[in-house]
Design a protein around this motif. Structure first.
Motif, mmCIF file in Angstrom:
data_model
loop_
_atom_site.group_PDB
_atom_site.id
_atom_site.type_symbol
_atom_site.label_atom_id
_atom_site.label_comp_id
_atom_site.label_asym_id
_atom_site.label_seq_id
_atom_site.Cartn_x
_atom_site.Cartn_y
_atom_site.Cartn_z
ATOM 1 N N HIS A 69 1.214 -1.356 -0.013
ATOM 2 C CA HIS A 69 0.372 0.097 -0.285
ATOM 3 C C HIS A 69 0.902 0.632 0.055
ATOM 4 C CE1 HIS A 69 -3.042 -2.015 0.537
ATOM 5 N NE2 HIS A 69 -4.532 -1.552 0.458
ATOM 6 N N MET A 70 0.242 2.140 -0.271
ATOM 7 C CA MET A 70 0.796 3.742 -0.023
ATOM 8 C C MET A 70 0.034 5.064 -0.650
ATOM 9 S SD MET A 70 1.103 4.256 -4.532
ATOM 10 C CE MET A 70 1.814 5.908 -4.283
ATOM 11 N N ASP A 71 0.675 5.938 0.263
ATOM 12 C CA ASP A 71 0.155 7.442 0.713
ATOM 13 C C ASP A 71 -0.236 7.563 -0.445
ATOM 14 O OD1 ASP A 71 -0.110 6.345 2.523
ATOM 15 O OD2 ASP A 71 1.308 8.384 3.463
ATOM 16 N N ARG A 72 -2.217 7.701 -0.841
ATOM 17 C CA ARG A 72 -1.898 8.892 -2.542
ATOM 18 C C ARG A 72 -2.323 10.007 -2.027
ATOM 19 N NH1 ARG A 72 -7.325 5.607 -0.502
ATOM 20 N NH2 ARG A 72 -8.771 7.471 0.497
ATOM 21 N N SER A 73 -2.091 11.026 -0.999
ATOM 22 C CA SER A 73 -2.088 12.209 -0.923
ATOM 23 C C SER A 73 -1.262 12.221 0.306
ATOM 24 C CB SER A 73 -3.248 12.745 -0.410
ATOM 25 O OG SER A 73 -4.603 12.618 0.518
ATOM 26 N N GLY A 74 -0.943 14.012 0.478
ATOM 27 C CA GLY A 74 -0.418 13.880 1.677
ATOM 28 C C GLY A 74 1.067 14.153 1.683
ATOM 29 N N TYR A 75 1.330 14.998 0.269
ATOM 30 C CA TYR A 75 2.798 15.246 -0.615
ATOM 31 C C TYR A 75 2.653 16.597 -0.763
ATOM 32 C CZ TYR A 75 3.008 10.230 -1.148
ATOM 33 O OH TYR A 75 2.318 8.723 -0.822
ATOM 34 N N TYR A 76 3.760 16.969 -0.611
ATOM 35 C CA TYR A 76 4.282 19.184 -0.660
ATOM 36 C C TYR A 76 5.270 19.478 -0.477
ATOM 37 C CZ TYR A 76 5.534 19.349 4.363
ATOM 38 O OH TYR A 76 6.169 18.669 5.612
ATOM 39 N N HIS B 11 -6.816 6.713 6.180
ATOM 40 C CA HIS B 11 -7.954 7.004 4.966
ATOM 41 C C HIS B 11 -7.181 7.601 3.941
ATOM 42 C CE1 HIS B 11 -7.041 10.974 7.010
ATOM 43 N NE2 HIS B 11 -7.601 11.096 5.821
ATOM 44 N N ASN B 12 -5.704 7.674 3.303
ATOM 45 C CA ASN B 12 -5.797 8.045 2.178
ATOM 46 C C ASN B 12 -4.534 6.716 2.419
ATOM 47 O OD1 ASN B 12 -6.809 10.418 1.824
ATOM 48 N ND2 ASN B 12 -5.034 11.847 2.812
ATOM 49 N N SER B 13 -4.827 5.429 2.434
ATOM 50 C CA SER B 13 -4.332 4.607 1.801
ATOM 51 C C SER B 13 -5.103 4.109 0.688
ATOM 52 C CB SER B 13 -4.223 3.354 2.952
ATOM 53 O OG SER B 13 -2.547 4.483 4.233
ATOM 54 N N SER B 14 -3.653 3.766 -0.431
ATOM 55 C CA SER B 14 -4.210 2.721 -1.284
ATOM 56 C C SER B 14 -3.407 1.635 -1.465
ATOM 57 C CB SER B 14 -4.333 3.947 -2.511
ATOM 58 O OG SER B 14 -5.157 3.277 -3.676
ATOM 59 N N ALA B 15 -3.858 0.433 -2.487
ATOM 60 C CA ALA B 15 -2.891 -0.438 -2.522
ATOM 61 C C ALA B 15 -2.556 0.117 -4.136
ATOM 62 C CB ALA B 15 -4.012 -1.710 -3.277
ATOM 63 N N PHE B 16 -0.892 -0.714 -3.842
ATOM 64 C CA PHE B 16 -0.336 0.222 -5.156
ATOM 65 C C PHE B 16 -0.463 -0.978 -6.193
ATOM 66 C CE2 PHE B 16 4.656 -0.288 -6.977
ATOM 67 C CZ PHE B 16 3.981 0.486 -7.259
ATOM 68 N N GLU B 17 -0.365 -0.485 -7.462
ATOM 69 C CA GLU B 17 -1.020 -1.107 -8.084
ATOM 70 C C GLU B 17 -0.234 -2.031 -8.814
ATOM 71 O OE1 GLU B 17 -3.878 1.002 -10.681
ATOM 72 O OE2 GLU B 17 -5.411 0.733 -8.863
ATOM 73 N N TRP B 18 1.590 -1.528 -8.532
ATOM 74 C CA TRP B 18 2.808 -2.120 -9.446
ATOM 75 C C TRP B 18 2.328 -1.790 -10.942
ATOM 76 C CZ3 TRP B 18 6.898 -3.387 -6.760
ATOM 77 C CH2 TRP B 18 6.473 -4.020 -4.796
ATOM 78 N N GLN C 271 -0.775 4.776 -12.472
ATOM 79 C CA GLN C 271 -1.653 5.244 -10.975
ATOM 80 C C GLN C 271 -0.628 5.939 -10.090
ATOM 81 O OE1 GLN C 271 -0.598 2.079 -8.060
ATOM 82 N NE2 GLN C 271 -2.589 3.004 -6.781
ATOM 83 N N LEU C 272 0.915 6.329 -10.801
ATOM 84 C CA LEU C 272 1.498 6.967 -10.470
ATOM 85 C C LEU C 272 1.479 8.729 -10.914
ATOM 86 C CD1 LEU C 272 4.715 4.783 -9.645
ATOM 87 C CD2 LEU C 272 3.411 5.502 -7.665
ATOM 88 N N LEU C 273 1.435 8.289 -12.278
ATOM 89 C CA LEU C 273 1.294 9.499 -13.257
ATOM 90 C C LEU C 273 -0.273 10.440 -12.864
ATOM 91 C CD1 LEU C 273 2.266 8.067 -16.470
ATOM 92 C CD2 LEU C 273 3.545 10.559 -15.443
ATOM 93 N N LEU D 166 2.295 11.149 -8.740
ATOM 94 C CA LEU D 166 3.507 11.285 -8.517
ATOM 95 C C LEU D 166 4.783 11.144 -9.053
ATOM 96 C CD1 LEU D 166 2.319 8.619 -5.105
ATOM 97 C CD2 LEU D 166 3.428 11.489 -4.668
ATOM 98 N N MET D 167 4.676 11.256 -10.479
ATOM 99 C CA MET D 167 5.573 11.586 -11.380
ATOM 100 C C MET D 167 5.085 12.377 -11.984
ATOM 101 S SD MET D 167 6.768 7.384 -12.801
ATOM 102 C CE MET D 167 5.200 6.390 -13.446
ATOM 103 N N GLU D 168 5.894 12.483 -13.621
ATOM 104 C CA GLU D 168 5.008 13.428 -14.781
ATOM 105 C C GLU D 168 5.940 12.837 -15.650
ATOM 106 O OE1 GLU D 168 5.720 17.980 -15.241
ATOM 107 O OE2 GLU D 168 5.449 17.874 -13.058
#
Length: 303
Positions: free
Chosen positions: A169-176, A279-286, A290-292, A296-298
């Motif tokens: 799992h990973m955090d889907r928000s909370g980055y700054y 509450h902001n955890s999400s399964a990582f889809e590998w 998902q990251l785009l 979390l990357m561009e």
């Protein structure tokens, strides 16, 4: 989840094993002849095989693994990997090795990470890391900024070391991001930011201030005089920028169990953490999509 097939492991003859960094630099420099080259630093015996297979699949020309003699490599990986006996517990172990390799092989593209870390970049399912670097060079960039995104197992009772590829799992928000000031001043560095988030942000009381940021110049072209510093930045200011002067550039992510492992291994934090889920955890889809989608990357101008 991703399948770490090791599909590029084609060489059948064993690569020499080196007793030290000095031994490698004196007898194994042929491995540094052509990039991109990955340097993997092994701190423990967790997911060493999957880490190496994943980066072989990315398309690195060579992989150098720095690790203690006590750890073993799977047979299929031994046939391809340049193994250097190395103690990661020593002071400045990472910077010492990376800077020695930089000095030995200028004008070469390198990548570095630790075990249980996995590089993802835009369209990595169909494009090689070499293709990404070739495009980046067309943009006159000698670095690719990477963000270290924390992974963690969803059930710490079942996975007490916080590592599970199948249940990552990973955090889907909370980055700054915050402005990075020039040393000793209140003036911001041009096109440089300090990025934060993930477990290092949520559990910052257990993380030293110097270790809280998540940006890392994970892919770079070596040059004469270049040095990696302890905070994952370089001594050349342009190498630490997130973009060139005229537009945004592509970036990548390093999906990492390293912080989760450390928080559960450290007695000062382990007993305070029953789960990393929130509450902001999400399964990582590998998958890079998902990251785009999460920003979390561009891809920059790479399509």
């Amino acid at each position: 989840m991703a399948e770490f097939s090791g599909r590029n492991l084609k060489r059948e003859c064993a690569v020499p094993r080196y007793s030290s960094l000095k031994h490698f630099l004196s007898t194994g420099k042929d491995a540094l002849a052509k990039g991109p080259i990955a340097m993997i630093f092994v701190e423990d015996d967790v997911e060493v095989g999957t880490t190496l297979r994943h980066h072989f699949d990315c398309g690195f020309k060579q992989i150098i693994v720095f690790m203690p003699d006590a750890f073993e490599l799977p047979d299929d990986i031994v046939k391809k990997t340049h193994r250097v006996t190395y103690d990661m517990a020593r002071d400045r172990a990472l910077e010492t090795a990376v800077n020695a390799i930089i000095e030995a092989a200028p004008d070469t593209w390198f990548y570095y990470c630790y075990n249980a870390e996995y590089l993802f970049y835009p369209f990595c399912e169909t494009r090689s890391v070499g293709e990404m670097i070739a495009y980046n060079m067309e943009e006159r960039r000698d670095t690719i900024l990477t963000y270290v995104v924390d992974l963690y197992a969803d059930n710490l009772r079942k996975f007490p070391n916080a590592v599970s590829l199948e249940h990552a799992h990973m955090d889907r928000s909370g980055y700054y991001a915050l402005a990075r000031n020039k040393p000793g001043t209140e003036w911001p560095e041009e096109r440089q930011l300090d990025f934060f988030g993930g477990l290092r942000w949520r559990y910052e009381e257990h993380i030293s201030e110097a270790s809280r940021k998540i940006d890392r110049v994970g892919l770079f072209k070596s040059c004469k005089g270049l040095e990696l510093r302890a905070n994952h930045t370089f001594n050349l200011a342009e190498y630490n920028t997130y973009a060139c002067e005229w537009h945004h550039n592509l970036s990548a992510a390093i999906m990492s169990f390293r912080t989760a492992k450390a928080l559960k291994r450290n007695p000062g934090s382990s007993f305070d953490i029953e789960t990393f889920q929130w509450h902001n955890s999400s399964a990582f889809e590998w998958h890079s999509r998902q990251l785009l989608d999460l920003g979390l990357m561009e891809p920059g101008q790479w399509f």
